[in-house]
Write an enzyme that holds these catalytic residues in place. Sequence first.
Site, PDB file in Angstrom:
ATOM      1  N   ASN A 210      41.229  37.106  36.612  1.00 26.09           N
ATOM      2  CA  ASN A 210      42.495  37.736  37.005  1.00 26.09           C
ATOM      3  C   ASN A 210      43.279  36.931  38.035  1.00 26.09           C
ATOM      4  O   ASN A 210      44.492  36.984  38.071  1.00 26.09           O
ATOM      5  CB  ASN A 210      42.243  39.150  37.534  1.00 26.09           C
ATOM      6  CG  ASN A 210      41.046  39.228  38.441  1.00 26.09           C
ATOM      7  OD1 ASN A 210      39.935  38.859  38.050  1.00 26.09           O
ATOM      8  ND2 ASN A 210      41.240  39.700  39.654  1.00 26.09           N
TER       9      ASN A 210
ATOM     10  N   CYS B  56      44.684  36.099  56.583  1.00 29.43           N
ATOM     11  CA  CYS B  56      44.405  35.493  57.876  1.00 29.43           C
ATOM     12  C   CYS B  56      44.053  36.607  58.865  1.00 29.43           C
ATOM     13  O   CYS B  56      44.860  37.495  59.111  1.00 29.43           O
ATOM     14  CB  CYS B  56      45.647  34.739  58.338  1.00 29.43           C
ATOM     15  SG  CYS B  56      45.409  33.920  59.901  1.00 29.43           S
TER      16      CYS B  56
ATOM     17  N   GLN C 248      42.225  41.053  31.395  1.00 28.44           N
ATOM     18  CA  GLN C 248      43.325  40.108  31.597  1.00 28.44           C
ATOM     19  C   GLN C 248      43.661  39.303  30.352  1.00 28.44           C
ATOM     20  O   GLN C 248      44.728  38.687  30.299  1.00 28.44           O
ATOM     21  CB  GLN C 248      42.990  39.142  32.737  1.00 28.44           C
ATOM     22  CG  GLN C 248      43.001  39.776  34.105  1.00 28.44           C
ATOM     23  CD  GLN C 248      44.393  40.199  34.561  1.00 28.44           C
ATOM     24  OE1 GLN C 248      45.400  39.773  34.018  1.00 28.44           O
ATOM     25  NE2 GLN C 248      44.448  41.062  35.557  1.00 28.44           N
TER      26      GLN C 248
ATOM     27  N   HIS D 290      47.213  49.194  31.583  1.00 31.29           N
ATOM     28  CA  HIS D 290      48.355  48.760  32.408  1.00 31.29           C
ATOM     29  C   HIS D 290      48.455  47.256  32.578  1.00 31.29           C
ATOM     30  O   HIS D 290      49.341  46.763  33.276  1.00 31.29           O
ATOM     31  CB  HIS D 290      48.314  49.454  33.781  1.00 31.29           C
ATOM     32  CG  HIS D 290      47.245  48.968  34.704  1.00 31.29           C
ATOM     33  ND1 HIS D 290      47.519  48.161  35.778  1.00 31.29           N
ATOM     34  CD2 HIS D 290      45.907  49.163  34.716  1.00 31.29           C
ATOM     35  CE1 HIS D 290      46.386  47.901  36.431  1.00 31.29           C
ATOM     36  NE2 HIS D 290      45.399  48.510  35.800  1.00 31.29           N
TER      37      HIS D 290
HETATM   38  C1  LIG Z   1      39.720  41.417  35.194  1.00 28.71           C
HETATM   39  C2  LIG Z   1      39.937  42.863  35.536  1.00 28.71           C
HETATM   40  N1  LIG Z   1      39.003  43.764  35.207  1.00 28.71           N
HETATM   41  C3  LIG Z   1      39.127  45.070  35.478  1.00 28.71           C
HETATM   42  C4  LIG Z   1      40.245  45.542  36.129  1.00 28.71           C
HETATM   43  C5  LIG Z   1      40.333  47.004  36.459  1.00 28.71           C
HETATM   44  O1  LIG Z   1      41.184  47.688  35.590  1.00 28.71           O
HETATM   45  P1  LIG Z   1      41.775  49.138  36.030  1.00 28.71           P
HETATM   46  O2  LIG Z   1      42.771  48.865  37.086  1.00 28.71           O
HETATM   47  O3  LIG Z   1      42.384  49.665  34.770  1.00 28.71           O
HETATM   48  O4  LIG Z   1      40.638  49.952  36.485  1.00 28.71           O
HETATM   49  C6  LIG Z   1      41.250  44.646  36.498  1.00 28.71           C
HETATM   50  C7  LIG Z   1      42.437  45.127  37.240  1.00 28.71           C
HETATM   51  O5  LIG Z   1      42.912  44.496  38.152  1.00 28.71           O
HETATM   52  C8  LIG Z   1      41.096  43.273  36.192  1.00 28.71           C
HETATM   53  O6  LIG Z   1      42.019  42.381  36.523  1.00 28.71           O
END
Ligand SMILES: Cc1ncc(COP(=O)(O)O)c(C=O)c1O
Length: 410
Positions: free
Chosen positions: A173, A344, A201, A223
């Site tokens: 991510n 920081c 992602q 989302h």
């Molecule tokens: C790689 C990854 N896995 C899992 C999640 C979690 O998803 P959710 O926000 O739908 O719980 C995220 C969300 O930031 C993500 O980027």
Amino acid sequence: MIATPCYLPDSRDETVTEKVGTMRHIYLDYNASTPIDRAVADAMKPFLEDQFGNPSSGHWAAALAKTAVETARAQVAALLGCQDDEVVFTSGGSEANNLALKGVYFAHREKGNHIITTHIEHPSIVEPCRFLERLGRRITFLPVDGTGRIDPDDLLNAITPRTILISVMHANNEVGTIEPVEECARIAREHGVLFHTDAAQSIGKIPTDVNQLGIDLLSIAGHKVYGPKGIGALYIRRGLDIEQLVHGGGQERGRRAGTESALLATGLGKACELACDLGSMDRVRALRDHFWQAMREQFGDRVVLNGHPVHRLPNTLHVSFIGWSGSEILERLEGVAATTGSACHSGHIELSPVLKAMGSAPEIGMGAVRFSLGRWTTREEIQLVIERLSKTICRVGKAAKSKECHKHPS
Ligand SMILES: Cc1ncc(COP(=O)(O)O)c(C=O)c1O
């Protein structure tokens, strides 16, 4: 100045921006969350208005809701290349990851006590692993190289006769690095170990066909793919036994209790249907590469790329402005929504766990900023960001020189 994101773009030629006064707000944080596509919102609308029935009821008021949930399941399955009954709806990516890890552990604990994952996973993988560790299980966290990729040989060497599950994220991510999931899944299969990937992602950005990848479990989140928040799904290969986390009614074929939301399922289903067309990613990739090129022209060696140069999500540009603080740049980069990779605290630089795992030097990690583009990002927006960055970096550069944050953490 706070952006008030109330956008439901109709088509790709609309931009996800807000004009407040003369400052145009630009959204470059699509990896954090995507706006809901207009077509998704339209599909969901009946279930916000008069279609309220419980999908599990046997009467007329439930008929449409029941059909909608099953249509949505088929749309998710089509994106993942699996069967409808292999898709379980969850409340999001976090729950899907929890269900995969704990569900497999509780159903297969007689077979072994060892799980393998990586140092760069999302907290919704790391924390369930820590929980299982507290229950006395053994967890191996695989290292990554400087680009954020694991070495499949490390995975091979970590497998023991007691290993029951391997979980390696499809794409990271933060830096967007794509992991060698196909190869890892093959190694897992050859050793009779179950393989899970977190594809929150990667869906809608790169192919995510579960059979091509050769995996047993895969998590997604609505989302991140122009669908609603509060829904995700876990693909569970047919025949794989998994313990449910939420006990109650027999919904989701006994794998997750709770009244199904036709509203959210429809949103996720429609989003997945749209995500089957990866065509728009070519444009996003070209724009992302143009952005990087423009940065290099503007800042030369003072900006470096984080993540893998090739095996990287097409929308993600994670860079470090050397000698500057990422959070300060973002604070002053008025109207631009993006994310930093460091914080920081009292003069000490705290790098994100991902940058730490990649061995990022503090002076590079501290200047990290993630820009993530999406369906509606335009060339004009990128141009504006470049201009604002140039101005900001001159200002922040001068200010930052006097700051403690330049020092290594002691
Ligand atoms: C790689 C990854 N896995 C899992 C999640 C979690 O998803 P959710 O926000 O739908 O719980 C995220 C969300 O930031 C993500 O980027």
